[in-house]
Design an enzyme around this catalytic site. Structure first.
Site, short mmCIF file in Angstrom:
data_model
loop_
_atom_site.label_atom_id
_atom_site.label_comp_id
_atom_site.label_asym_id
_atom_site.label_seq_id
_atom_site.Cartn_x
_atom_site.Cartn_y
_atom_site.Cartn_z
N SER A 146 0.79 -1.10 0.00
CA SER A 146 -0.10 -0.17 0.10
C SER A 146 0.83 1.23 0.02
CB SER A 146 -0.90 0.11 1.31
OG SER A 146 -1.47 1.20 1.34
N TYR A 159 -3.19 -1.54 10.33
CA TYR A 159 -3.04 -1.71 8.74
C TYR A 159 -1.61 -1.37 8.21
CZ TYR A 159 -4.41 -1.07 4.05
OH TYR A 159 -4.52 -1.13 2.50
N1 LIG Z 1 -8.63 0.49 -1.91
C1 LIG Z 1 -7.59 0.86 -1.82
O1 LIG Z 1 -7.37 1.99 -1.70
C2 LIG Z 1 -6.34 0.09 -1.29
C3 LIG Z 1 -5.08 0.95 -1.09
C4 LIG Z 1 -3.82 0.28 -0.74
C5 LIG Z 1 -3.99 -1.22 -0.58
N2 LIG Z 1 -4.93 -1.88 -0.91
C6 LIG Z 1 -4.84 -3.36 -0.48
O2 LIG Z 1 -5.66 -3.95 -1.65
C7 LIG Z 1 -6.04 -5.16 -1.20
C8 LIG Z 1 -7.37 -5.30 -1.73
O3 LIG Z 1 -8.18 -4.30 -1.24
P1 LIG Z 1 -9.45 -3.84 -1.74
O4 LIG Z 1 -9.49 -2.07 -1.90
O5 LIG Z 1 -9.87 -4.53 -2.90
O6 LIG Z 1 -10.52 -4.13 -0.71
P2 LIG Z 1 -11.86 -4.96 -0.77
O7 LIG Z 1 -12.40 -4.70 0.88
O8 LIG Z 1 -12.67 -4.25 -1.86
O9 LIG Z 1 -11.56 -6.51 -1.17
C9 LIG Z 1 -10.78 -7.25 -0.01
C10 LIG Z 1 -11.22 -8.75 -0.37
O10 LIG Z 1 -10.67 -9.76 0.46
C11 LIG Z 1 -11.51 -10.53 0.77
N3 LIG Z 1 -11.43 -10.81 2.39
C12 LIG Z 1 -11.40 -10.23 3.68
N4 LIG Z 1 -11.36 -10.92 4.82
C13 LIG Z 1 -10.85 -12.09 3.96
C14 LIG Z 1 -10.55 -13.40 4.64
N5 LIG Z 1 -10.58 -13.53 6.10
N6 LIG Z 1 -10.10 -14.42 3.92
C15 LIG Z 1 -10.20 -14.50 2.68
N7 LIG Z 1 -10.74 -13.37 2.01
C16 LIG Z 1 -10.98 -12.19 2.72
C17 LIG Z 1 -13.06 -9.79 0.92
O11 LIG Z 1 -14.03 -10.64 0.71
C18 LIG Z 1 -12.84 -8.91 -0.25
O12 LIG Z 1 -13.19 -9.86 -1.61
C19 LIG Z 1 -5.70 -5.32 0.26
O13 LIG Z 1 -4.72 -5.93 0.80
C20 LIG Z 1 -5.83 -3.71 0.70
O14 LIG Z 1 -5.22 -3.61 1.84
C21 LIG Z 1 -6.14 -1.20 -1.03
#
Ligand SMILES: NC(=O)c1ccc[n+]([C@@H]2O[C@H](COP(=O)([O-])OP(=O)(O)OC[C@H]3O[C@@H](n4cnc5c(N)ncnc54)[C@H](O)[C@@H]3O)[C@@H](O)[C@H]2O)c1
Length: 254
Positions: A146, A159
């Site tokens: 991230s 986080y």
């Molecule tokens: N959206 C952002 O701005 C952003 C920025 C930096 C990093 N990220 C990272 O990108 C990745 C995806 O994030 P996102 O924005 O798509 O979030 P999101 O919440 O839309 O998706 C996360 C996914 O992980 C799954 N998940 C959650 N808990 C779980 C578990 N216990 N077992 C299996 N699956 C599980 C959820 O069902 C979901 O499909 C994450 O690691 C997040 O930290 C996101």
């Protein structure tokens, strides 16, 4: 004819947290580049998402798994190993959660949850994948870090701690595995419009403050991740080791 170095035909990929958001955007990108993709998620809608890819003539299957549960993770590894007969070419460790509290009030049980999913499960699956890939003499491990791996947030101490560690874990594993033909890299998404950020988007002042800092002048979308993940999963990145590739509209450059 010259081979396309970004072509993933014949490659087997696993991507966690792929029923929605960035994981879904990357799963689609990998499948469109030719890979057979196994989507892993706690949310049963992952089954429909794999079906959606197959309807487009792409190769995909789904496995429902709670990655917070170490026993379930063990079973998952066995299932995938059997299904792929050990030929795991690409793993994208993407599943993650966000829990927000001020640092001075952060409940320890929520700290444990965030660290277990966002850090420990990433290492667990990367270690397992690395051991399979060593036998193949080639492989791609891609962790989702991230911009918070570098620039920390507010009320997100667990986080940001996990994401900082994911970046260092990626570099350490790259130091050890690069000579074995395994590329370990991570992608640092910026502020992306996905469900994990609902609280930020609903906070008018914080949303404006963050948006104003993004040089591209927009929040990212799941499809913005596809190019980066296909690159790091493909032969095109064979000499790219231990990098953190920001996909952030320029956020970290400010
Ligand atoms: N959206 C952002 O701005 C952003 C920025 C930096 C990093 N990220 C990272 O990108 C990745 C995806 O994030 P996102 O924005 O798509 O979030 P999101 O919440 O839309 O998706 C996360 C996914 O992980 C799954 N998940 C959650 N808990 C779980 C578990 N216990 N077992 C299996 N699956 C599980 C959820 O069902 C979901 O499909 C994450 O690691 C997040 O930290 C996101």
């Amino acid at each position: 004819m010259k081979r396309n170095p970004f072509d993933l035909t014949g490659k087997n990929a696993v991507i966690t947290g792929s029923s929605q958001g960035l994981g879904w955007g990357m799963a689609k990108g990998l499948a469109e580049a030719g890979a057979f993709v196994i989507l892993v998620d706690i949310n049963p809608k992952v089954v429909e998402k794999a079906e959606e890819l197959r309807e487009q003539g792409l190769q995909a299957e789904a496995i429902i798994c709670d990655l917070l549960d170490r026993l379930k993770r063990s079973e998952l590894k066995k299932t995938i190993e059997k299904r792929l007969e050990g030929k795991l070419d690409i793993i994208v460790n993407n599943a993650g959660i966000q829990i927000r509290y001020p640092a001075l009030e952060f409940p320890m049980e929520d700290w444990d949850k965030v660290i277990e999913l966002n850090l420990t499960s990433v290492f667990d699956l990367a270690q397992w994948a690395g051991n399979l890939m060593v036998k193949l003499g080639k492989g791609k491990i891609i962790n989702i870090a991230s911009v918070n791996s570098i620039a920390a947030g507010i009320n997100t101490v667990a986080y940001c701690s996990a994401k900082g560690a994911v970046m260092q874990m990626t570099k350490t594993m790259a130091n050890e595995l690069s000579s074995l033909g395994i590329n370990v890299n991570c992608i640092a998404p910026g502020y992306m419009a996905t469900p994990i950020n609902t609280a930020l988007v609903n906070d008018e002042a914080r949303f404006a403050e963050l948006s104003q800092r993004i040089p591209a002048k927009r929040w990212g979308q799941p499809q913005d991740m596809a190019g980066a993940v296909v690159y790091l999963a493909s032969d095109a990145s064979d000499y790219v080791c231990g990098v953190m590739l920001p996909v952030d509209g320029g956020y970290l450059s400010r």
